[in-house]
Design an enzyme around this catalytic site. Structure first.
Site, mmCIF file in Angstrom:
data_model
loop_
_atom_site.group_PDB
_atom_site.id
_atom_site.type_symbol
_atom_site.label_atom_id
_atom_site.label_comp_id
_atom_site.label_asym_id
_atom_site.label_seq_id
_atom_site.Cartn_x
_atom_site.Cartn_y
_atom_site.Cartn_z
ATOM 1 N N SER A 1 33.832 17.315 -52.576
ATOM 2 C CA SER A 1 35.266 17.823 -51.830
ATOM 3 C C SER A 1 36.280 15.953 -52.595
ATOM 4 C CB SER A 1 35.054 17.321 -50.534
ATOM 5 O OG SER A 1 34.277 16.069 -49.894
ATOM 6 N N GLU B 1 38.013 25.811 -53.167
ATOM 7 C CA GLU B 1 38.856 25.765 -54.484
ATOM 8 C C GLU B 1 38.127 25.185 -55.574
ATOM 9 O OE1 GLU B 1 41.705 21.154 -53.020
ATOM 10 O OE2 GLU B 1 39.772 20.953 -53.248
ATOM 11 N N HIS C 1 34.544 24.001 -54.815
ATOM 12 C CA HIS C 1 34.856 23.373 -53.304
ATOM 13 C C HIS C 1 34.970 24.545 -52.178
ATOM 14 C CE1 HIS C 1 36.932 20.612 -50.652
ATOM 15 N NE2 HIS C 1 35.186 20.295 -50.413
ATOM 16 N N ASN D 1 41.539 17.656 -49.379
ATOM 17 C CA ASN D 1 41.178 16.563 -48.971
ATOM 18 C C ASN D 1 42.106 15.358 -49.071
ATOM 19 O OD1 ASN D 1 38.764 17.421 -47.674
ATOM 20 N ND2 ASN D 1 36.848 16.967 -49.392
#
Length: 293
Positions: free
Chosen positions: A121, A154, A142, A192
């Site tokens: 991540s 992602e 991800h 993130n």
């Protein structure tokens, strides 16, 4: 592209790994779920079964769908059982040295054409790819937690990732019924990079005494229309994972605004990692969660 992904190996049977195995099996892929200890594998398989039972009860899948998917998942604690997979996804703890060691261990057993992916991540895809024997067939995939429920994935290319690898990854994610968003290979990517600083700021707000755990989460649920408060979300993600991502951001972007809150560090040092350890910003050992501050 002559190469087709038919089988998927997943290293790590925890929260993310078993979720990835779950959606892959339902999408028709043959899955090999691997972890260091067979008890972790068994626990992951039990979680998959329980989650599928809930999906059947909600009418999302039929009992036949569930049974067929479960027969497509094989659990193992042997790395060599991953030798024939077409796509290998690493879903281990968010520590670069652990991930690099995994790839160094598994690469000698794999077919030359096998695609490697990481569910990291936050960590550089380019650096992880460089630790393998096939950086051109390496990509970041991800998934969001919980994998069976969350729509987004992602996709992150490293500097060496070839176009064929990228196109196969897009086809794979689409077949899972997910939506992909392409991110550049910068620390923590997109989700993130935005989400974790917000969580970290919420922890600073608690640390500085601006509000209690309950007040902060209530404020963000009702004032910003978030489905759950940031401290509740941190517990769900895992405070150790939150800390690791903030450290990657702080070190990778060299900006003090990403400095992890000392209270987050203290909770991790105490082993209060959130839901998975039954204590974090909430205590989960009773009938309902109770704020710890």
């Amino acid at each position: 592209m002559a190469f087709e992904i038919k089988s998927v190996g997943i290293i790590g049977a925890g929260q993310m790994g078993n979720g990835i195995a779950h959606v892959c099996a339902l999408a028709g892929y043959d899955v090999v779920l691997n972890d260091l200890e067979i008890d972790r594998v068994k626990s992951g398989l039990a979680t998959i079964n329980g989650n599928m039972v809930r999906q059947v009860a909600k009418g999302l899948y039929s009992e036949d769908d569930k049974q067929s998917a479960l027969t497509r998942i094989r659990g193992t604690d042997q790395t060599t059982d991953l030798a024939d997979v077409d796509l290998l996804i690493e879903a281990a703890v968010e520590k670069e040295e652990v991930k690099r060691k995994i790839f160094a261990t598994v690469c000698p057993f794999l077919k030359p054409e096998t695609i490697l992916a990481t569910n990291t991540s936050s960590i550089s895809i380019t650096r992880l790819a460089a630790s393998t024997d096939r950086p051109e067939r390496f990509i970041g995939i991800h998934f969001m937690n919980p994998v069976p429920l969350m729509q987004l994935v992602e996709l992150v290319r490293g500097i060496a990732t070839e176009d064929d690898t990228f196109e196969l990854a897009k086809l794979f994610v689409t077949r899972l019924g997910k939506t992909y968003a392409v991110a550049e290979d910068f620390p923590a990517f997109m989700v993130n990079r935005i989400l974790l600083p917000m969580i970290n700021e919420a922890i600073y707000t608690l640390y500085e005494g601006v509000g209690s755990v309950d007040a902060i989460d209530t404020a963000m649920r009702l004032g910003a229309n978030h489905p759950m408060g940031p401290l509740q979300l941190a517990d769900f993600i895992g405070l150790d994972t939150c800390l690791s991502i903030m450290q990657v951001l702080h070190e990778g972007l060299a900006d003090s605004k990403y400095r992890p809150c000392p209270l987050l560090v203290k909770y991790v040092e105490a082993g209060w990692l959130g839901r998975k350890t039954q204590r974090g910003f909430y205590d989960y050992r009773g009938e309902k969660p109770v704020p710890t501050r």
